[in-house]
Design a protein around this motif. Structure first.
Motif, short mmCIF file in Angstrom:
data_model
loop_
_atom_site.label_atom_id
_atom_site.label_comp_id
_atom_site.label_asym_id
_atom_site.label_seq_id
_atom_site.Cartn_x
_atom_site.Cartn_y
_atom_site.Cartn_z
N LEU A 188 0.78 -1.48 0.49
CA LEU A 188 -0.39 -0.20 -0.06
C LEU A 188 0.95 1.35 -0.13
N TRP A 189 2.01 0.74 0.66
CA TRP A 189 2.77 1.88 0.86
C TRP A 189 3.85 2.66 -0.36
N LEU A 190 3.83 1.31 -1.09
CA LEU A 190 4.61 1.52 -2.43
C LEU A 190 3.85 2.04 -3.00
N LEU B 187 7.69 18.70 1.60
CA LEU B 187 8.34 19.05 2.45
C LEU B 187 9.36 17.88 3.18
N ARG B 188 9.99 17.17 2.31
CA ARG B 188 10.77 16.24 3.11
C ARG B 188 12.15 17.45 2.74
N GLU B 189 12.21 17.73 1.40
CA GLU B 189 12.80 18.88 1.17
C GLU B 189 13.27 19.72 2.43
N ILE C 89 15.60 6.95 10.92
CA ILE C 89 14.39 6.09 11.43
C ILE C 89 13.22 5.50 10.55
N GLY C 90 12.96 4.15 10.43
CA GLY C 90 11.69 3.59 9.40
C GLY C 90 12.00 4.54 8.49
N ALA C 91 13.05 4.59 7.91
CA ALA C 91 13.39 5.05 6.19
C ALA C 91 12.46 4.34 5.15
N ALA C 92 11.43 3.05 5.62
CA ALA C 92 10.72 2.57 4.06
C ALA C 92 11.51 2.43 3.08
N ASP C 93 10.75 2.79 2.01
CA ASP C 93 11.39 2.62 0.73
C ASP C 93 12.59 3.57 0.46
N ILE D 254 17.97 3.53 9.17
CA ILE D 254 16.90 1.82 9.69
C ILE D 254 15.68 1.43 9.33
N GLU D 255 15.74 0.22 8.70
CA GLU D 255 14.10 0.30 8.85
C GLU D 255 13.84 -1.45 8.86
N PRO D 256 12.88 -1.46 9.72
CA PRO D 256 12.57 -3.29 10.26
C PRO D 256 11.99 -3.98 9.65
N GLU D 257 11.47 -3.46 8.33
CA GLU D 257 10.27 -3.91 7.30
C GLU D 257 11.03 -4.13 5.82
N VAL E 17 15.21 -1.60 14.66
CA VAL E 17 13.96 -0.43 14.74
C VAL E 17 15.13 0.17 15.60
N ALA E 18 13.62 1.28 16.28
CA ALA E 18 14.64 3.12 16.92
C ALA E 18 14.30 2.61 17.82
N GLU E 19 13.68 1.41 18.37
CA GLU E 19 13.37 1.30 20.54
C GLU E 19 14.94 0.69 20.61
N ALA E 20 16.38 0.02 19.90
CA ALA E 20 17.29 -0.69 19.59
C ALA E 20 17.82 -0.25 18.16
N SER F 198 13.60 11.80 11.57
CA SER F 198 11.86 11.22 11.08
C SER F 198 10.81 11.04 10.99
N SER F 199 10.48 10.71 9.98
CA SER F 199 9.81 11.66 9.14
C SER F 199 8.65 10.38 9.38
N LEU F 200 7.59 10.34 9.84
CA LEU F 200 6.15 9.39 9.55
C LEU F 200 6.39 8.25 10.07
N VAL F 201 7.11 8.32 11.41
CA VAL F 201 7.80 7.30 11.86
C VAL F 201 7.33 6.69 13.91
C1 LIG Z 1 4.66 5.86 7.23
S1 LIG Z 1 6.26 4.91 6.86
C2 LIG Z 1 7.61 6.46 6.83
C3 LIG Z 1 8.37 6.06 6.14
C4 LIG Z 1 9.42 7.05 5.77
N1 LIG Z 1 10.20 7.50 7.26
C5 LIG Z 1 9.04 8.69 4.93
O1 LIG Z 1 9.00 9.36 5.79
O2 LIG Z 1 8.51 7.85 3.70
C6 LIG Z 1 6.63 4.78 8.10
C7 LIG Z 1 7.49 3.16 8.53
O3 LIG Z 1 7.99 2.84 9.51
C8 LIG Z 1 9.38 2.38 9.89
N2 LIG Z 1 8.74 1.35 11.29
C9 LIG Z 1 7.38 1.00 12.05
N3 LIG Z 1 7.92 0.14 13.13
C10 LIG Z 1 9.00 0.60 13.47
C11 LIG Z 1 10.29 0.57 14.34
N4 LIG Z 1 9.89 0.52 15.97
N5 LIG Z 1 11.41 1.19 14.19
C12 LIG Z 1 11.86 2.07 13.16
N6 LIG Z 1 10.94 1.91 12.17
C13 LIG Z 1 9.80 1.43 12.24
C14 LIG Z 1 7.81 1.38 8.96
O4 LIG Z 1 8.40 -0.31 8.77
C15 LIG Z 1 7.90 2.23 7.91
O5 LIG Z 1 8.56 1.60 6.76
#
Ligand SMILES: C[S@@+](CC[C@H](N)C(=O)[O-])C[C@H]1O[C@@H](n2cnc3c(N)ncnc32)[C@H](O)[C@@H]1O
Length: 223
Positions: A17-19, A33-35, A48-52, A69-72, A96-99, A112-115
């Motif tokens: 869905l994200w892709l 916004l990213r810029e 953290i949570g860089a997604a794609d 860092i990306e867990p998925e 993960v962001a917690e470790a 951290s964007s949308l994470v």
């Molecule tokens: C909505 S996406 C945002 C992606 C990206 N930061 C962006 O701005 O396009 C949220 C991301 O956070 C990741 N995520 C979820 N739980 C996380 C965790 N505990 N630690 C790090 N990343 C996490 C997800 O796998 C997903 O890639």
């Protein structure tokens, strides 16, 4: 690129869905916004949570290195591809962001964007950001947060208790993210709060904040 995230962070439905949806978001203002989020950065960064890797093309030349860092798994593989095209050196790592897999006081900036809407434990994630940042290091955030209007906040709480986290890979809309960050010892440098342009249906994931906060001027060992 390495693996190493818990199996609970594999979200094949959300990642597809994200892709599909994220390029549309970027084409309709998300890229701007990213810029703004990454403008003027330099030094060593952890994202953290860089997604794609949708932030990757926006890192300015002053950035020496990004650890993303990306867990998925599916998203992490896409981020690995995006890293090869990026204007600065980027290493994509499972975790993960917690470790965070980084030593104390080892980075200049956390992005951290949308994470923070999606992490399992916001306080632990903020504690880790503080641990890995050098004294006075910066946290750049782009996050949607809890609404101030009571009716909107009620809608957010209903969504969080029902469909939203299931469809959004663990996303929650009613979190007081800025409160958690400042409780964790960060001081706002500049933060702007805004709404996305209104659609036909109310968006529970609004308002948003974009800006920078400063870590305390103490080292990891003193914390
Ligand atoms: C909505 S996406 C945002 C992606 C990206 N930061 C962006 O701005 O396009 C949220 C991301 O956070 C990741 N995520 C979820 N739980 C996380 C965790 N505990 N630690 C790090 N990343 C996490 C997800 O796998 C997903 O890639």
């Amino acid at each position: 690129m390495t693996g190493g995230a818990p199996a609970t962070h594999h979200h094949p439905l959300f990642s597809r869905l994200w892709l599909l949806l994220a390029p549309r978001f970027d084409a309709h203002g998300g890229s701007d916004l990213r810029e703004e989020l990454l403008a003027g950065l330099h030094g060593r960064v952890v994202e953290i949570g860089a997604a794609d890797g949708r932030n990757f093309p926006h890192y300015p030349a002053g950035v020496r290195e990004v650890v993303a860092i990306e867990p998925e798994r599916i998203l992490r593989e896409r981020a690995g591809v995006a890293a090869r095209e990026a204007p600065v050196p980027i290493t994509v790592v499972g975790g993960v962001a917690e470790a965070l897999p980084l030593p104390d006081d080892s980075v200049d900036v956390v992005v951290s964007s949308l994470v923070l809407c999606s992490v399992d434990d916001q306080r632990a994630a903020v504690g880790e950001m503080r641990r890995v940042l050098r004294p006075g290091g910066r946290l750049r955030v782009l996050e949607h947060v809890a609404a101030a209007r009571p009716s909107h906040h009620r809608l957010q709480r209903v969504m969080d208790a029902t469909v939203w986290p299931r469809c959004g890979g663990g996303c929650h809309t009613a979190r007081d993210t800025v409160g958690t960050i400042t409780d964790g010892g960060f001081e706002p440098v500049r933060l702007r709060r805004f709404r996305l342009p209104a659609g036909r249906v109310p968006n529970p994931a609004s308002p948003w904040v974009l800006g920078e906060l400063a870590a305390p001027a103490t080292t990891g060992a003193e914390r």
